[in-house]
Design a protein around this motif. Structure first.
Motif, PDB file in Angstrom:
ATOM      1  N   THR A  43       8.726  -4.000 -13.514  1.00 50.58           N
ATOM      2  CA  THR A  43       8.407  -3.058 -12.567  1.00 50.58           C
ATOM      3  C   THR A  43       9.719  -2.298 -12.375  1.00 50.58           C
ATOM      4  OG1 THR A  43       6.858  -4.385 -11.282  1.00 50.58           O
ATOM      5  CG2 THR A  43       7.758  -2.591  -9.912  1.00 50.58           C
ATOM      6  N   SER A  57       8.326  -2.948  -2.424  1.00 50.82           N
ATOM      7  CA  SER A  57       7.523  -3.357  -1.444  1.00 50.82           C
ATOM      8  C   SER A  57       6.454  -4.382  -1.867  1.00 50.82           C
ATOM      9  CB  SER A  57       6.693  -2.140  -0.821  1.00 50.82           C
ATOM     10  OG  SER A  57       5.930  -1.497  -1.718  1.00 50.82           O
ATOM     11  N   GLU A  58       5.930  -4.341  -3.075  1.00 55.88           N
ATOM     12  CA  GLU A  58       4.967  -5.298  -3.661  1.00 55.88           C
ATOM     13  C   GLU A  58       5.396  -6.895  -3.854  1.00 55.88           C
ATOM     14  OE1 GLU A  58       6.095  -2.657  -7.289  1.00 55.88           O
ATOM     15  OE2 GLU A  58       6.012  -2.435  -5.100  1.00 55.88           O
TER      16      GLU A  58
END
Length: 128
Positions: A43, A57-58
């Motif tokens: 990511t 945020s994940e």
């Protein structure tokens, strides 16, 4: 003589440094934590390629890390990473457990083999 003293100092600092992390055996390796570490690294690299400097945020990351990874720092670190072209995570190499004390939880360190488009000297990425 001065070179000998420097060599001894380097040898001792290296031996103490190696004792800080211990390898986690394959049997004791938490596959969920390994998966999260790999997903986080991917990511991060994806965000750099897309020039997306927003937060993560994940992921459940500490406030300290959230405060550290400001937009400016993300821009800086991403620009450094992208100097080496596209980076691809190839495989898992090993996991290590760092020291801990009353103030800190144990720190897992996951090492992945990578491939860089433009720099063959880059071989690994660490996630902790």
């Amino acid at each position: 003589m001065k070179g000998f003293i420097v060599a001894i100092a380097v040898l001792f600092s290296g031996s103490f440094q190696a004792q800080k992390f211990t390898k986690i055996s394959e049997k004791k390796l938490d596959q969920e934590r390994l998966s999260i570490a790999k997903t986080f690294a991917q990511t991060y690299l994806d965000k750099c390629e897309k020039q997306d400097y927003s937060g993560f945020s994940e992921f459940n990351i500490s406030e300290r890390l959230k405060n550290y990874l400001t937009e400016n720092k993300m821009k800086y670190y991403c620009s450094k990473a992208l100097e080496n072209g596209k980076i691809t995570i190839e495989s898992f190499v090993g996991a290590y457990l760092g020291p801990y004390s009353r103030e800190y939880d144990p720190q897992d360190l996951y090492v992945f083999k990578i491939k860089s488009e433009s720099d063959s000297k880059l071989k690994y990425i660490n996630v902790s």
